[in-house]
Design a protein around this motif. Structure first.
Motif, PDB file in Angstrom:
ATOM      1  N   LYS A 158       3.103 -17.687   7.304  1.00 33.00           N
ATOM      2  CA  LYS A 158       3.248 -16.568   6.362  1.00 33.00           C
ATOM      3  C   LYS A 158       4.081 -15.445   6.958  1.00 33.00           C
ATOM      4  N   ILE A 159       3.779 -15.040   8.209  1.00 34.02           N
ATOM      5  CA  ILE A 159       4.417 -13.806   8.666  1.00 34.02           C
ATOM      6  C   ILE A 159       5.745 -14.031   9.388  1.00 34.02           C
ATOM      7  N   SER A 160       5.964 -15.248   9.915  1.00 41.73           N
ATOM      8  CA  SER A 160       7.268 -15.441  10.557  1.00 41.73           C
ATOM      9  C   SER A 160       7.897 -16.773  10.174  1.00 41.73           C
ATOM     10  N   TYR A 200      -5.950 -10.272   8.156  1.00 36.05           N
ATOM     11  CA  TYR A 200      -5.018 -10.898   9.090  1.00 36.05           C
ATOM     12  C   TYR A 200      -5.364 -10.577  10.530  1.00 36.05           C
ATOM     13  N   VAL A 253       4.207  -6.916   1.266  1.00 34.53           N
ATOM     14  CA  VAL A 253       3.727  -5.717   1.951  1.00 34.53           C
ATOM     15  C   VAL A 253       4.501  -4.495   1.470  1.00 34.53           C
ATOM     16  N   ILE A 254       5.830  -4.666   1.307  1.00 33.89           N
ATOM     17  CA  ILE A 254       6.643  -3.533   0.854  1.00 33.89           C
ATOM     18  C   ILE A 254       6.246  -3.133  -0.570  1.00 33.89           C
ATOM     19  N   PHE A 270       6.153 -12.710   2.229  1.00 36.02           N
ATOM     20  CA  PHE A 270       5.054 -11.941   2.799  1.00 36.02           C
ATOM     21  C   PHE A 270       5.458 -10.482   2.981  1.00 36.02           C
ATOM     22  N   TRP A 271       6.615 -10.265   3.607  1.00 38.32           N
ATOM     23  CA  TRP A 271       7.006  -8.872   3.877  1.00 38.32           C
ATOM     24  C   TRP A 271       7.400  -8.148   2.605  1.00 38.32           C
ATOM     25  N   MET A 272       7.956  -8.901   1.665  1.00 39.03           N
ATOM     26  CA  MET A 272       8.249  -8.320   0.352  1.00 39.03           C
ATOM     27  C   MET A 272       6.938  -7.855  -0.292  1.00 39.03           C
ATOM     28  N   GLU A 287       1.281 -11.783  -3.731  1.00 38.56           N
ATOM     29  CA  GLU A 287       0.076 -11.973  -2.927  1.00 38.56           C
ATOM     30  C   GLU A 287      -0.638 -13.260  -3.326  1.00 38.56           C
ATOM     31  N   ALA A 289       7.838 -15.965   5.216  1.00 31.96           N
ATOM     32  CA  ALA A 289       7.955 -14.590   5.714  1.00 31.96           C
ATOM     33  C   ALA A 289       8.653 -13.651   4.728  1.00 31.96           C
ATOM     34  N   PRO A 290       9.764 -14.075   4.067  1.00 27.63           N
ATOM     35  CA  PRO A 290      10.389 -13.139   3.126  1.00 27.63           C
ATOM     36  C   PRO A 290       9.426 -12.680   2.041  1.00 27.63           C
TER      37      PRO A 290
END
Lengths: 228, 81, 447
Positions: free
Chosen positions: C312-314, C294, C325-326, C321-323, C361, C318-319
């Motif tokens: 993807k990130i905003s 990225y 990452v978590i 994507f950040w999920m 992913e 986004a939900p």
């Protein structure tokens, strides 16, 4: 060998949609119905893309009619696993409906979203039977289709020229969309033949191709919209 | 041929030979398939080098796998003492 | 014979094959029902066409391709981990290898079916054999997956021969079946030698094949010109993700069967701790790859690429994507970095979160690129239909079902390897350790 191409003058295009309708009738494109069209599954080969620039009220609207660009270096044919889409000897990107396995890899690879997929078996109402074109193959459920530059018209024109023992003339072969354009925005012909109008138009300072930098070498040129 | 659990004869031995032949059937069909693709790519002048390169990698590995299985089968049967 | 077997120190490993309790039948019935439901919906899809899915004009690949990449990814860890541990002679591998190899064989079979489910004309799938073009990355997949499937099945079978022979000699169930599969193994020195040699060859072959499979799958995407896909790190990125999700699956399977078949004596906490180190390493590697992928996109700021990244990130994704990452980074790194949390419940939570994260992913890679075509054509959001969800559930259920059935036919922990470890392991490790240690120099006289 002729290199068939199209030039679309965006100054002249009004976005009326005549080309879209001419294409539907010429190529037996089934009507998928309102619900399916809403879900984004319309099968139109010719599509009018509308670009908006600026904020209201200073909006500039550009209508871009988009057939298949018949790239000289097509990204879609490279990925086909069964040779169902290929660059044919006329320089057009062919689509073999009876071989296609429906993997939709070519759709994912096409940077111009020109390919369409038959999600359901096409239904053609009784009333449409009269306008059905016998020269164009009906597609079946589960295959990919796309604009062919009305390739059947080229075959017919070639046969006629051979029969009359002469060379192909510019007016012999025109796709349905070009023929139907009321604003005279579309021009069709041999890009390499200086006698054809397109050959001069593509050297205009306004001429450009979409996403040219990808190296796909499309055979559809646009003449840039200018503010008057 | 003696028929014991450790050295089966008859039907079970037939099944064993059949299963080891099946892997060779697989290898032969893969080879036929790839050869078909190579001839097709030559006929259509379509990415011949890539086709040859991929085939050269794939075919030996398939053959090796079948050979290893056959080696185990023959070896186990031969060296029971 | 049975009395004799009951006295065996490893009777626990034979027990699942000899006795089945009610829980097993309930599980089989439930999983079978899910698989049948998925099958029914698939037949419906065969009749009506792919219209029953949520796919549309721009998003032409959805759940089926996501699950294809996901399942093939999960299949990765098994054979790879087992081959690497065997090659490096890690003694703690003994109770793990079999389960790892079974995961590979089963999940690969399920994952390999997904492209066929995804076809618009599955009746023409044989065209791939008649008119295939090896130029298409899809054909690379067909060859790589069939090769990997053959290799991993052979690699599962060959080390199982001594166990099958044990079952043939010491149990009365399915006698003919085991006789057939044991190939006359009686355990002579020469036979052991042959098996060992075959296993060494297979280990060496199977590692590069495994790496190539997932690289080739990533090529399906990276060989196109789509923004977000056309990336050179996709090969190693996918391989890393594959081993990551596979290790997590292996841990979940091990924890489950440890409880289900009372294998606490064999799968000790130390095995989970060692494997979870691998999971932690891959979580960090995954974070590193994602960061590079990225950062290069954002720094280059190419408009098309940026549109996908923003989506993807905003944007709409986004939900997820950040999920992702978590699930893939934050949770496993926190849990696995602290010794206090690194117990079996913690490892189970980390593994499940990694499995969910890796599935997300695949979603994040596939759908946003397709929803943002280069030309501003209208793109409808992709909403998976009931059919797609059911076939996903069916795939997972089929995996559990086949695993359960396998455990009723063959031991889930390699019995001969455990016995060998008991008999020779200590001695071998002792000798090996001595060979690593620097020699004590003889005291030189007259210095």
């Amino acid at each position: 060998m002729a290199k068939w191409g199209m030039v679309i003058d965006l100054n002249k295009c009004t976005g009326c949609g005549a080309c879209v309708n001419a294409c539907r009738i010429e190529n037996n494109i089934p009507n998928v119905g309102e619900e399916e069209a809403q879900a984004g599954r319309a099968l139109d080969w010719m599509q009018i893309i509308t670009e908006y620039e600026g904020e209201f009220p200073d909006v500039r609207v550009t209508h871009i009619p988009r057939p298949c660009f018949q790239c000289d270096n097509p990204p879609c044919t490279k990925v086909c696993p069964v040779h169902a889409t290929y660059l044919n000897e006329d320089g057009l990107v062919g689509q073999v409906y009876y071989r296609c396995i429906g993997c939709r890899f070519c759709m994912a690879a096409c940077p111009y979203s020109a390919k369409k997929f038959n999600y359901y078996a096409p239904e053609i109402p009784e009333s449409y039977q009269v306008i059905r074109n016998p020269d164009v193959t009906r597609r079946m459920k589960g295959v990919v289709e796309k604009c062919s530059f009305c390739h059947h018209r080229l075959s017919l024109a070639k046969d006629l020229a051979r029969f009359e023992n002469r060379d192909l003339r510019e007016e012999d072969y025109q796709p349905a969309c070009v023929e139907s354009c009321p604003a005279d925005a579309m021009t069709f012909g041999d890009l390499e033949n200086p006698d054809h109008k397109v050959a001069t138009l593509i050297h205009s300072s306004r001429a450009y191709r979409l996403e040219e930098e990808l190296g796909t070498d499309p055979k559809v040129y646009y003449l840039k919209k200018e503010d008057k | 041929m003696t028929d014991s659990p450790t050295r089966p004869g008859g039907f079970i031995f037939f099944l064993q030979v059949l299963s080891i032949s099946l892997i060779w059937v697989l290898v032969v069909s893969v080879i036929t398939w790839i050869l078909n693709l190579i001839s097709l790519s030559h006929y259509l002048h379509d990415a011949q080098n890539a086709t040859l390169a991929i085939s050269l990698v794939v075919l030996p590995i398939f053959t090796l796998l079948a050979s290893v299985l056959t080696y185990v089968f023959v070896g186990l049967r031969k060296h029971q003492e | 014979m049975m009395e004799d077997l009951r006295k065996d120190p490893d009777y626990t490993l034979f027990r699942p094959i000899l006795e089945s309790d009610r829980r097993f039948y309930w599980a089989v019935a439930f999983l079978g029902a899910v698989v049948l439901w998925a099958l029914a919906l698939y037949i419906r899809q065969l009749i009506y066409g792919l219209g029953v899915t949520g796919l549309n004009r721009t998003v032409t690949w959805g759940f089926y391709i996501i699950n294809f990449v996901f399942f093939i990814g999960v299949s990765h860890a098994g054979t790879l981990i087992s081959a690497i541990l065997r090659l490096s002679q890690a003694e703690w591998r003994r109770p793990i290898t079999r389960m790892a190899e079974v995961i590979t064989a089963i999940v690969l079979a399920i994952g390999g079916l997904h492209p066929i489910i995804d076809l618009g004309r599955p009746d023409r799938v044989l065209n791939v054999f008649y008119y295939g073009r090896l130029q298409s990355p899809l054909l690379w997949d067909v060859t790589a997956i069939s090769l990997y499937f053959t290799a991993s099945t052979v690699y599962l079978y060959v080390p199982m021969i001594p166990d099958i022979a044990l079952l043939r000699d010491r149990t009365t169930k399915f006698k003919k079946f085991y006789t057939w599969l044991s190939w006359g193994y009686v355990g002579t020195e020469r036979q052991k030698h042959i098996l060992e040699r075959a296993m060494t060859i297979l280990m060496v072959v199977v590692i590069p094949v495994a790496v190539s499979v997932h690289t080739v799958i990533s090529y399906i995407f990276s060989m196109t010109l789509q923004s977000g896909w056309h990336s050179t790190i996709f090969g190693p990125y996918f391989v890393t993700g594959a081993i990551f999700s596979g290790t997590a699956t292996l841990l979940v399977v091990m924890i489950f069967f440890r409880k289900f078949y009372h294998l606490e004596n064999y799968l000790k906490e130390i095995h989970f701790r060692y494997l979870s180190v691998l999971l932690l390493v891959f979580a960090l590697l995954w974070g590193y790859f994602t960061f590079s992928e990225y950062l290069t996109g954002i720094y280059g700021n190419e408009p098309m690429e940026m549109r996908v990244i923003r989506f993807k990130i905003s944007g709409a994704y986004a939900p997820y994507f950040w999920m992702m990452v978590i699930c893939n980074f934050v949770i496993p790194v926190i849990i696995l970095s602290f010794k206090k949390l690194k117990r079996i419940p913690g490892i189970l939570i980390a593994s499940i979160s990694v499995i969910i994260g890796m599935w997300l992913e695949r979603l994040i890679i596939i759908v946003p690129s397709l929803s943002n075509p280069r030309l501003p054509v209208v793109s409808e959001p992709y909403v998976p239909s009931l059919t797609e969800w059911s076939l996903f559930a069916g795939g997972v259920a089929a995996f559990c079902l086949m695993f359960l059935l396998f455990s009723k036919l063959f031991p889930l922990i390699s019995i001969w390897e455990i016995k060998e470890g008991r008999a020779e392991g200590l001695e071998a490790v002792h000798q090996r350790l001595e060979s690593y240690l620097p020699d004590t120099p003889a005291v030189q006289e007259g210095v």
